[in-house]
Structures are given as structure tokens and as C-alpha cells.
Design a protein around this motif. Sequence first.
Motif, short mmCIF file in Angstrom:
data_model
loop_
_atom_site.label_atom_id
_atom_site.label_comp_id
_atom_site.label_asym_id
_atom_site.label_seq_id
_atom_site.Cartn_x
_atom_site.Cartn_y
_atom_site.Cartn_z
N THR A 54 34.81 23.67 77.29
CA THR A 54 34.37 22.75 78.34
C THR A 54 35.55 22.30 79.19
OG1 THR A 54 34.63 20.94 76.76
CG2 THR A 54 32.43 21.90 76.99
N PHE A 55 35.27 21.80 80.40
CA PHE A 55 36.33 21.29 81.27
C PHE A 55 36.16 19.80 81.57
CE2 PHE A 55 33.00 22.74 84.10
CZ PHE A 55 32.96 21.79 85.10
N ARG A 56 35.15 19.17 80.91
CA ARG A 56 34.97 17.71 81.03
C ARG A 56 34.76 17.13 79.64
NH1 ARG A 56 30.93 18.98 84.83
NH2 ARG A 56 29.41 18.21 83.28
N ASP A 57 35.20 15.90 79.45
CA ASP A 57 34.96 15.20 78.19
C ASP A 57 33.46 14.99 78.00
OD1 ASP A 57 37.66 15.11 77.79
OD2 ASP A 57 37.90 13.03 78.48
N ASN A 58 33.00 15.13 76.76
CA ASN A 58 31.61 14.88 76.38
C ASN A 58 30.61 15.71 77.18
OD1 ASN A 58 32.44 12.87 74.48
ND2 ASN A 58 32.65 11.41 76.19
N GLN A 59 31.00 16.89 77.54
CA GLN A 59 30.11 17.80 78.27
C GLN A 59 29.02 18.32 77.32
OE1 GLN A 59 32.25 20.64 80.64
NE2 GLN A 59 30.49 22.02 80.84
N GLU A 60 27.76 18.13 77.69
CA GLU A 60 26.65 18.45 76.79
C GLU A 60 26.07 19.85 77.03
OE1 GLU A 60 23.79 15.37 77.22
OE2 GLU A 60 25.01 13.85 76.20
N CYS A 61 26.36 20.47 78.17
CA CYS A 61 25.86 21.81 78.43
C CYS A 61 26.81 22.56 79.34
CB CYS A 61 24.45 21.77 79.06
SG CYS A 61 24.44 21.20 80.78
N VAL A 62 26.74 23.88 79.32
CA VAL A 62 27.56 24.71 80.21
C VAL A 62 26.62 25.65 80.96
CG1 VAL A 62 29.68 24.61 78.86
CG2 VAL A 62 28.00 26.37 78.35
N LEU A 63 26.95 25.88 82.22
CA LEU A 63 26.20 26.83 83.04
C LEU A 63 26.96 28.15 83.06
CD1 LEU A 63 23.88 27.47 85.05
CD2 LEU A 63 25.41 26.68 86.88
N GLN A 88 22.72 24.55 76.19
CA GLN A 88 22.63 23.11 76.01
C GLN A 88 22.87 22.71 74.55
OE1 GLN A 88 18.78 22.00 77.55
NE2 GLN A 88 19.40 22.31 79.69
N GLY A 89 22.99 21.40 74.33
CA GLY A 89 23.13 20.88 72.99
C GLY A 89 24.53 20.90 72.43
N LEU A 90 25.55 20.90 73.32
CA LEU A 90 26.92 20.85 72.83
C LEU A 90 27.21 19.45 72.27
CD1 LEU A 90 28.88 22.68 75.71
CD2 LEU A 90 27.92 23.66 73.63
N PRO A 91 27.87 19.34 71.14
CA PRO A 91 28.20 18.02 70.57
C PRO A 91 29.27 17.33 71.41
CG PRO A 91 29.23 19.77 69.28
CD PRO A 91 28.33 20.45 70.26
N PRO A 92 29.22 16.01 71.56
CA PRO A 92 30.23 15.28 72.35
C PRO A 92 31.63 15.54 71.80
CG PRO A 92 28.38 13.87 71.82
CD PRO A 92 28.20 15.11 71.01
N ALA A 93 32.56 15.84 72.70
CA ALA A 93 33.95 16.12 72.30
C ALA A 93 34.84 16.09 73.52
CB ALA A 93 34.04 17.48 71.59
N GLY A 107 37.93 21.00 76.20
CA GLY A 107 38.74 22.04 75.57
C GLY A 107 38.54 22.17 74.08
N ILE A 108 37.81 21.22 73.46
CA ILE A 108 37.58 21.27 72.01
C ILE A 108 36.43 22.21 71.63
CG2 ILE A 108 37.00 19.94 69.95
CD1 ILE A 108 39.84 19.51 70.99
N PRO A 109 35.23 22.07 72.25
CA PRO A 109 34.12 22.96 71.90
C PRO A 109 34.49 24.44 72.14
CG PRO A 109 33.33 21.11 73.20
CD PRO A 109 34.82 21.07 73.27
N LYS A 110 33.98 25.30 71.28
CA LYS A 110 34.21 26.74 71.41
C LYS A 110 32.89 27.44 71.70
CE LYS A 110 38.56 26.23 70.47
NZ LYS A 110 39.56 26.33 71.56
#
Length: 283
Positions: A171-180, A203-208, A211-214
Motif C-alpha cells: 500500500t502507499f497510504r496508512d490504513n489503506q483498506e483496498c487496492v485498485l 478489498q479487506g486489507l487489515p489496517p496497517a 508499505g506493511i501489507p503484502k
Amino acid sequence: LRRLRTACEKAKRMLSSTVHTTIQVDSLFDGIDFRYDLSRARFEQLNSDLFDSCLETVRNVLIDSQLRRENIDEVVFVGGSTRIPRIQQIVQDYFQGKEPCKSINPDEAVAYGAAVQAAIIAGHAGQAAEQVLLVDVAPLSLGIETAGGVMNVMVPRNTTIPHLKTEMFSTFRDNQECVLVSIFEGERGMTKDNHLLGNFELQGLPPAKRGIPKVEVTFEIDVNGILHVSAMDQTTGNANWISIENDTGRLSKDRIEQMIQEAEQFETVDRVQREQIEAKNGT
């Protein structure tokens, strides 16, 4: 005009076996007959720019395949116009005097290759055909859009098909919940200059923190040229995907050539813009 075109086509063919011919059309306009004596030398002079442009295609093929002229075993002519002596001479000179292969009829070369491929796919190929390997390639690079509209190439142009490529993103934002996930084809550094094939959301990415979510993104092109793109969150296992048919919303041959030329023309501009955005994203 149709009769004149037919007569010119006949003259072109005649000049492949003779050095002089006559273009003649009775009552071409207002009862006036048309007659023009044409030599092979004059014909070659009139078409010199077209003949020379053939070599540009040959050079591009060698560059794309990362081969040198010395690596080529045989040159096969395809299409009736390759019977023109000047074209044969230009190609032969380029390949340092190598004699072109004349065992295949130029008018039948494409159909012959298609028949061999069909026999291989159907499982009816003989011993000779089993030694033949026909490959297809991606005509343009395929990739996804990353932060700032940068084109991240997953499948480079001229990659052989079938092909599978997996890469990890975040992700490129904090607490990003989905990616397009937006899929593009093209050679430019920015997606705005390339062609959008499709997109989907994961959708459904955990808050983080950013750069943390993979997120694992996979590009797969099957033997039929169908592109399958999937994305999966490594933490939750959530996944989504899209399949893009080879003939759905794809670009024409002329448009593909135009995009390749534009990429070469704007290479420096694209590189500078891409570096600026990547530096900004890294801060």
C-alpha cells in the motif's frame, strides 16, 4: 481507376521476370487510351523508399530477439511482393550475401505455418513437425499502475507465451483498506500514455502502516493468449482476479507500431518523469 490499378499490379509482377513492360489501358478517360512504358530501373527508383523501409522491419526483429545477422541460419520470404528482385537483393546484401530460402512458396508460407501449428495442437504432427517450435509473443509490455501513475511492467514486450510472472506490492497510504489493480499494455513509462485493458479491486486489507501489507500480483498468459491477472493479500488470503481475452479491447497492429514508436520518441521524457515520481513516493 480500378482498371488502372489492375494494370499497374500486372506490370509490377511482370517486372519481377523482365526488365521492361508496358502499362496499357484502353479508353481510360473520355475515350482516351493510356500507355506507359516502364523499366525495372524506373520502378525501383519510384519505390526505393518503400524497399528501404523493409530493412527497418528486419532490424527491429533482430533487436527484439537479441540476435545478430550472423546468428541467422536461413531467410524465408513471405508474401508475393518478396519476388521483386530489388527486395531480394537488399535483404541478401544485408545478410552479407546469404542466399534466401526458396523452397517455400511466398504466397503459401503463412498458410503452411498455420497448418503445421494446427497439426501440432491437434496431435496429428509427424516426425518432421515434432522438431518445429512455433512460439507466440506479447506484442506490447503488460503491467499495472502503481502510485503516481507509474507503469510497472510485469510482462515485457516480446516475452514468449505462455508466461507466468508474480511480484509483491504494498500500500502507499496508512490504513489503506483496498487496492485498485489496473492492467495496462504499452511501452510508455506512465500509464496515462498506455492502453487500459481492465481493472479490479482487492478489498479487506487489515489496517496497517503504508508499505506493511503484502499483496501478491500474478500475471499469467496461457497458450491461447488469454491474460489472467490475480491479486492476493498475504495476511488474510483475500483474493480477486480478472481474465482478459486476446481479442477483447486489444489494439490493432498499426496502433501497436505507433505506440512503440512513441515510446522511443519520448524515452527520455518518460524516464525523467518516472524517476521524479519514484523519488517522491520513496520519501
